[in-house]
Design a protein around this motif. Sequence first.
Motif, PDB file in Angstrom:
ATOM      1  N   ASP A  45      37.363  32.384  32.931  1.00 44.86           N
ATOM      2  CA  ASP A  45      36.942  32.602  31.547  1.00 44.86           C
ATOM      3  C   ASP A  45      36.687  34.079  31.284  1.00 44.86           C
ATOM      4  OD1 ASP A  45      34.630  33.052  32.936  1.00 44.86           O
ATOM      5  OD2 ASP A  45      33.394  31.615  31.822  1.00 44.86           O
ATOM      6  N   THR A  46      37.058  34.927  32.228  1.00 43.21           N
ATOM      7  CA  THR A  46      36.966  36.376  32.076  1.00 43.21           C
ATOM      8  C   THR A  46      38.369  36.947  31.947  1.00 43.21           C
ATOM      9  OG1 THR A  46      34.922  36.526  33.354  1.00 43.21           O
ATOM     10  CG2 THR A  46      36.247  38.524  33.187  1.00 43.21           C
ATOM     11  N   ASP A  47      38.571  37.782  30.928  1.00 42.35           N
ATOM     12  CA  ASP A  47      39.868  38.437  30.745  1.00 42.35           C
ATOM     13  C   ASP A  47      39.854  39.867  31.251  1.00 42.35           C
ATOM     14  OD1 ASP A  47      40.806  36.147  29.327  1.00 42.35           O
ATOM     15  OD2 ASP A  47      39.828  36.884  27.511  1.00 42.35           O
ATOM     16  N   VAL A  48      38.773  40.592  30.944  1.00 35.16           N
ATOM     17  CA  VAL A  48      38.695  42.022  31.215  1.00 35.16           C
ATOM     18  C   VAL A  48      37.421  42.331  31.986  1.00 35.16           C
ATOM     19  CG1 VAL A  48      38.355  44.288  30.148  1.00 35.16           C
ATOM     20  CG2 VAL A  48      40.048  42.703  29.195  1.00 35.16           C
ATOM     21  N   VAL A  49      37.558  43.138  33.050  1.00 29.29           N
ATOM     22  CA  VAL A  49      36.405  43.615  33.811  1.00 29.29           C
ATOM     23  C   VAL A  49      36.514  45.129  33.914  1.00 29.29           C
ATOM     24  CG1 VAL A  49      35.068  43.448  35.939  1.00 29.29           C
ATOM     25  CG2 VAL A  49      36.453  41.513  35.193  1.00 29.29           C
ATOM     26  N   ASP A  50      35.396  45.817  33.739  1.00 30.63           N
ATOM     27  CA  ASP A  50      35.346  47.262  33.911  1.00 30.63           C
ATOM     28  C   ASP A  50      34.462  47.545  35.122  1.00 30.63           C
ATOM     29  OD1 ASP A  50      35.852  49.996  32.385  1.00 30.63           O
ATOM     30  OD2 ASP A  50      33.795  50.039  33.110  1.00 30.63           O
ATOM     31  N   LEU A  51      35.015  48.157  36.171  1.00 27.21           N
ATOM     32  CA  LEU A  51      34.270  48.288  37.420  1.00 27.21           C
ATOM     33  C   LEU A  51      34.844  49.400  38.275  1.00 27.21           C
ATOM     34  CD1 LEU A  51      35.291  45.144  39.541  1.00 27.21           C
ATOM     35  CD2 LEU A  51      36.747  46.372  37.955  1.00 27.21           C
ATOM     36  N   ALA A  52      34.118  49.782  39.331  1.00 26.66           N
ATOM     37  CA  ALA A  52      34.600  50.763  40.296  1.00 26.66           C
ATOM     38  C   ALA A  52      35.565  50.094  41.262  1.00 26.66           C
ATOM     39  CB  ALA A  52      33.432  51.373  41.056  1.00 26.66           C
ATOM     40  N   LEU A  53      36.525  50.847  41.777  1.00 30.98           N
ATOM     41  CA  LEU A  53      37.543  50.262  42.640  1.00 30.98           C
ATOM     42  C   LEU A  53      36.972  49.686  43.927  1.00 30.98           C
ATOM     43  CD1 LEU A  53      40.669  52.594  42.379  1.00 30.98           C
ATOM     44  CD2 LEU A  53      40.303  50.354  41.336  1.00 30.98           C
ATOM     45  N   ASP A  54      35.932  50.333  44.478  1.00 30.23           N
ATOM     46  CA  ASP A  54      35.382  49.788  45.715  1.00 30.23           C
ATOM     47  C   ASP A  54      34.691  48.447  45.470  1.00 30.23           C
ATOM     48  OD1 ASP A  54      33.801  51.790  44.349  1.00 30.23           O
ATOM     49  OD2 ASP A  54      32.226  51.472  45.815  1.00 30.23           O
ATOM     50  N   ASP A  55      34.248  48.189  44.234  1.00 31.38           N
ATOM     51  CA  ASP A  55      33.726  46.869  43.896  1.00 31.38           C
ATOM     52  C   ASP A  55      34.858  45.854  43.730  1.00 31.38           C
ATOM     53  OD1 ASP A  55      31.027  47.670  43.785  1.00 31.38           O
ATOM     54  OD2 ASP A  55      31.242  48.352  41.723  1.00 31.38           O
ATOM     55  N   ALA A  56      36.032  46.354  43.332  1.00 28.70           N
ATOM     56  CA  ALA A  56      37.130  45.468  42.936  1.00 28.70           C
ATOM     57  C   ALA A  56      37.942  44.908  44.091  1.00 28.70           C
ATOM     58  CB  ALA A  56      38.065  46.221  41.989  1.00 28.70           C
ATOM     59  N   LYS A  57      37.647  45.311  45.320  1.00 29.59           N
ATOM     60  CA  LYS A  57      38.463  44.902  46.453  1.00 29.59           C
ATOM     61  C   LYS A  57      38.721  43.393  46.527  1.00 29.59           C
ATOM     62  CE  LYS A  57      38.849  45.409  51.487  1.00 29.59           C
ATOM     63  NZ  LYS A  57      39.051  43.979  51.745  1.00 29.59           N
ATOM     64  N   PRO A  58      37.713  42.511  46.322  1.00 33.72           N
ATOM     65  CA  PRO A  58      37.996  41.071  46.394  1.00 33.72           C
ATOM     66  C   PRO A  58      39.044  40.604  45.380  1.00 33.72           C
ATOM     67  CG  PRO A  58      35.636  41.467  46.500  1.00 33.72           C
ATOM     68  CD  PRO A  58      36.268  42.763  46.124  1.00 33.72           C
ATOM     69  N   LEU A  59      39.114  41.281  44.232  1.00 37.50           N
ATOM     70  CA  LEU A  59      40.110  40.903  43.225  1.00 37.50           C
ATOM     71  C   LEU A  59      41.513  41.303  43.680  1.00 37.50           C
ATOM     72  CD1 LEU A  59      38.275  41.934  39.924  1.00 37.50           C
ATOM     73  CD2 LEU A  59      38.373  39.680  40.997  1.00 37.50           C
ATOM     74  N   PHE A  60      41.652  42.511  44.225  1.00 39.60           N
ATOM     75  CA  PHE A  60      42.956  42.946  44.724  1.00 39.60           C
ATOM     76  C   PHE A  60      43.391  42.119  45.924  1.00 39.60           C
ATOM     77  CE2 PHE A  60      41.824  46.720  42.272  1.00 39.60           C
ATOM     78  CZ  PHE A  60      43.042  47.058  41.699  1.00 39.60           C
ATOM     79  N   ASP A  61      42.448  41.786  46.791  1.00 43.59           N
ATOM     80  CA  ASP A  61      42.777  40.988  47.976  1.00 43.59           C
ATOM     81  C   ASP A  61      43.379  39.641  47.593  1.00 43.59           C
ATOM     82  OD1 ASP A  61      41.895  42.940  49.711  1.00 43.59           O
ATOM     83  OD2 ASP A  61      39.938  42.025  50.081  1.00 43.59           O
ATOM     84  N   ARG A  62      42.991  39.105  46.440  1.00 42.71           N
ATOM     85  CA  ARG A  62      43.437  37.766  46.019  1.00 42.71           C
ATOM     86  C   ARG A  62      44.466  37.809  44.890  1.00 42.71           C
ATOM     87  NH1 ARG A  62      38.437  37.968  47.839  1.00 42.71           N
ATOM     88  NH2 ARG A  62      37.578  36.256  49.084  1.00 42.71           N
ATOM     89  N   ASP A  63      45.054  38.989  44.669  1.00 41.13           N
ATOM     90  CA  ASP A  63      46.079  39.145  43.626  1.00 41.13           C
ATOM     91  C   ASP A  63      45.585  38.694  42.260  1.00 41.13           C
ATOM     92  OD1 ASP A  63      48.011  40.142  45.442  1.00 41.13           O
ATOM     93  OD2 ASP A  63      48.513  38.100  46.048  1.00 41.13           O
ATOM     94  N   LEU A  64      44.342  39.039  41.960  1.00 36.57           N
ATOM     95  CA  LEU A  64      43.752  38.620  40.686  1.00 36.57           C
ATOM     96  C   LEU A  64      43.719  39.731  39.645  1.00 36.57           C
ATOM     97  CD1 LEU A  64      40.795  36.396  41.979  1.00 36.57           C
ATOM     98  CD2 LEU A  64      42.854  35.640  40.743  1.00 36.57           C
TER      99      LEU A  64
END
Length: 355
Positions: free
Chosen positions: A111-130
């Motif tokens: 239910d989230t479309d857009v997230v604004d965050l630092a890249l080091d926080d975003a690692k779990p999203l990149f790991d899961r192709d999200l």
Amino acid sequence: MTSRRIRPALVAGGLALSLGVLAACGGGDDDTTEAGSAGFPEATNIDDVCAAGAEEGVVNVRKTTDAEVFAQEIVPFQEKYPDIEVEFVSQRPEDVIQQVVTSTQAGRGSDTDVVDLALDDAKPLFDRDLVANVEWTNLGIPEENTVDINDINVYRSQREIWGLVYNSDRTSPDDLPDTWAELTDPKYKGQIVIDPRANSTGYLAVAWGEDETKSWYEDLLANEPLVVEGETAGLLKVGAGEGVMATNSYDATVREQQSNGVPVDIKYLDDVVGAKDHYAVIISETEHPNAAMCFLAWYGSEEGQAAQLEYEFKDNIAKPDFVPEHADFAIIDSFEDMEMVSGVTQELSAMTVGG
């Protein structure tokens, strides 16, 4: 939510915000917004993307900005695109990421479309192709603000500059250390405020490497720092005279608190100056891809950037003039740096709690 509102409506204890918008989105029908090979629309024309976004009708945005501040910040978007309703929740990146990962793993989408965050926080999203891959330059984002992380194109929405914060009424910058390395000097024992999450000091690893950073941090802990969770909380401790200096603050927070009359300032040290970059990303499993692209194209435009500076005090300068000439400018611009800083930060945090 289906009704449009001229004024923002606060719900859920002041955290959730639904924003109606006030004027039409241009553009016409075009196959450029058809699903691409990865199932996500291609971004080739801002008018067509925003027209398709108007058909979707809503974009769900998550970031840490206060809801009332965000409402003021996006007024220009509201005036430009009335048919895209913005639903906003003020939420910490780690909480958003956990919800997105849990929901998508359970097959419920997001239910989230857009997230604004630092890249080091975003690692779990990149790991899961999200994280959706978007060609942001086609939507007007300057190429110098974009970066490819594992072949996923994302863009920098804000750049906060990290330094040593001090009480400007009580302390002269000449009396402070000139380098981060000097903070381990015993003469600063008990004078330093640190954040137990170590999400600022972890950036030193970009310049120093993992081992040197962890060794330095161990020596810093031996100086018996005052442990305060939260950037603003630590800064206010210094402003109140309860600590001489804080290691966990950035220029934007200092500007904000200065506007509130708090006597704080920031010194940029000669060995390393870190940059906490915020990246605006779209969750790949969004149901509103075009509305999300439309919103983020505006968010990264000159108008959107000016609004962020006015209301959040956050700039997006590539390398500010005040960075000392010989300092290492520590930024995360690769997947390898993202992984390293994320891992080091977790280790430093564990050292703080364990100590």
